[in-house]
Design a protein around this motif. Sequence first.
Motif, PDB file in Angstrom:
ATOM      1  N   THR A 325      14.986 -49.430  -1.401  1.00  0.00           N
ATOM      2  CA  THR A 325      14.165 -48.731  -2.392  1.00  0.00           C
ATOM      3  C   THR A 325      14.398 -49.297  -3.787  1.00  0.00           C
ATOM      4  O   THR A 325      13.450 -49.520  -4.561  1.00  0.00           O
ATOM      5  CB  THR A 325      14.490 -47.233  -2.368  1.00  0.00           C
ATOM      6  N   ASN A 326      15.661 -49.560  -4.138  1.00  0.00           N
ATOM      7  CA  ASN A 326      15.957 -50.140  -5.451  1.00  0.00           C
ATOM      8  C   ASN A 326      15.366 -51.537  -5.591  1.00  0.00           C
ATOM      9  O   ASN A 326      14.885 -51.922  -6.669  1.00  0.00           O
ATOM     10  CB  ASN A 326      17.472 -50.180  -5.677  1.00  0.00           C
ATOM     11  N   LYS A 329      11.695 -51.309  -6.342  1.00  0.00           N
ATOM     12  CA  LYS A 329      11.377 -50.853  -7.694  1.00  0.00           C
ATOM     13  C   LYS A 329      11.753 -51.868  -8.758  1.00  0.00           C
ATOM     14  O   LYS A 329      11.001 -52.117  -9.704  1.00  0.00           O
ATOM     15  CB  LYS A 329      12.085 -49.514  -7.968  1.00  0.00           C
ATOM     16  N   HIS A 330      12.951 -52.446  -8.653  1.00  0.00           N
ATOM     17  CA  HIS A 330      13.467 -53.290  -9.738  1.00  0.00           C
ATOM     18  C   HIS A 330      13.149 -54.775  -9.552  1.00  0.00           C
ATOM     19  O   HIS A 330      13.221 -55.529 -10.534  1.00  0.00           O
ATOM     20  CB  HIS A 330      14.973 -53.103  -9.852  1.00  0.00           C
ATOM     21  N   VAL A 363      10.374 -48.618 -14.943  1.00  0.00           N
ATOM     22  CA  VAL A 363      10.673 -48.116 -13.600  1.00  0.00           C
ATOM     23  C   VAL A 363      11.261 -46.717 -13.732  1.00  0.00           C
ATOM     24  O   VAL A 363      12.203 -46.495 -14.498  1.00  0.00           O
ATOM     25  CB  VAL A 363      11.660 -49.044 -12.863  1.00  0.00           C
ATOM     26  N   SER A 365      13.549 -43.985 -12.481  1.00  0.00           N
ATOM     27  CA  SER A 365      14.732 -43.934 -11.617  1.00  0.00           C
ATOM     28  C   SER A 365      15.590 -42.746 -12.004  1.00  0.00           C
ATOM     29  O   SER A 365      15.782 -42.467 -13.194  1.00  0.00           O
ATOM     30  CB  SER A 365      15.548 -45.236 -11.742  1.00  0.00           C
TER      31      SER A 365
END
Length: 577
Positions: A325-326, A329-330, A363, A365
Amino acid sequence: MDVSSKIRAGRRWLAGPEPWPARRTAGECVLAAVLALLAAGTQELMGSAGPAQFATALAVAVLSLLRRRLPATVLVVSGGAAGELAGFGPLLIVAGWSAGRRIPGAGKVLAAFTASCVLNIVVGAASELPRFSPLSLVMFSTLYFLATTVVPGLASRYWTQRRTLLHALQEHNAQLLRERAMVAGQARLRERQRIAQDMHDSLGHQLALISVHTGALEVDPALTDRQREGVGVLRDASVAAMHELREVVGILRDGVERDDAAAAPGLPPVEDPRPAARGAAGIEGLVAAARAAGNAVELRCAGSRRPLAAAADHAAYRIVQEALTNAYKHAPGAAITVELRYEPDSLVVEIANGPAPADPGDVVSGGQGLTGLRERARLVGGMVHAGRTDGGGFRVAGVLPYGADGLGPGTGAAPLVDVEDDFRQQSPVVPLGNGGQVMDWTVVQRELAMSGGRGSRSSGVVLGCGIAVGALVLLLVAGGFGLFFLAGSAERGMIEPGDYEAVKVGTAEKEVRESLPNGDSFMTSGLRDKGPARPEGSECLVLASSEFGESLAAEPVFRFCFRDGKLIEKKSYDVVH
């Protein structure tokens, strides 16, 4: 009933309410033997021998064994016997110690010690009254009883009550801790139920709507194959998320089975075409879903697969899920590598991605994902490390022990400790409940510190030393008064043999009496009626000699008899007691 059964029954009766192990039985027998020997030796010094000496030693041994079962009776009997027989003195000290801690109730204790003291004084006075004055007998007997019996009894009672109070405080504190844990557990359960209900009512409803609408959109003929494939991925993801939500809700409800028919209010149940495998076996499904979404993900496996404990298995799944998931996103579009290495003692999960091809922009988070992973791994004895790589990418690695379910015999694997943790986090946790007693020792240590010690043994030593010093001071004071009294009394009732020789028969009575003591002393109280017959019509002055006789039983005595104002006779003789 055989002999051994009778012996065991007798030992149980002697022990009373407290059981006697073998060590205690041996100790009681040794103490009884020592007291018997002391009694026999003391009686021999006092001139007793033969059957009387043996009977005294035997009585002392029997009373010593009975003092735990009959503390008040032994105390009273010992007090009375000690007034007549000096051999009961050591037993009286031990009986006072036992009676102080074993007689229930302050009134009974006071009555027992008072009866023993009165009996000791009466018997002692009856045996020594002709030789000593009643006042001196009462004073010395009372001081002796206070120093040798009352002081040990008070010390024993204080020590016992303090130990009982400390034990009661510990039990009360443990009960409070158990009740506090139960209250906290109930509060947690209620909060988890509330959270589970909120999640079920809000997120479950929304996910069900997403699933229904994406399912309807998927069959729309206006969509291209590429669009229809993307909508299918969204629908599968929403269905999987909805099933995972139900599992989380079930966990929050502490084992309450989920109701698959209640996915959302007013909506029909939705079957999951691909149930989520929330363990290491489900990592392949996560990778396949990521590939289907257009991400370049590679899965590598090394080593022989081994089963993990349930918590560790779930932690491995969550590490991969959070890391993917990270990466989405990143670093969107970056290549991702997922590697599972089954080491001899642990499973190593490593997820690495390259640098982002383009700026991902802002993003959203929460910032708690990696923290949650570290805590999850720590709880199963593992660790998680996350950080940037040399090439500008990002790497998440977790090491999870196999646990009791996956460790083979002889592996000797141990839980892992994260470098960021300290040793306090690895301390064992004692469970609350009926499985064992839980103590908050800070309260106990504070109570012991107030009493002047670091623990029960040191505080007991301090208390014992204080009582010993107090008893010693009391004995010194009593001894000082006694010496002063004896010195004055001896001066009034004792003369040197030379003074006796210097007095001549026929000297005037006034002159003789002025040169001699008046004889008003406890040392001469039992000597006036003993010895040779007095001259008829005379008045005699009896004095003790400052020198000892040929034996302890014989006491040298000087007698001066007066008549018509003159000394008519003087005699020197021994009085045998």
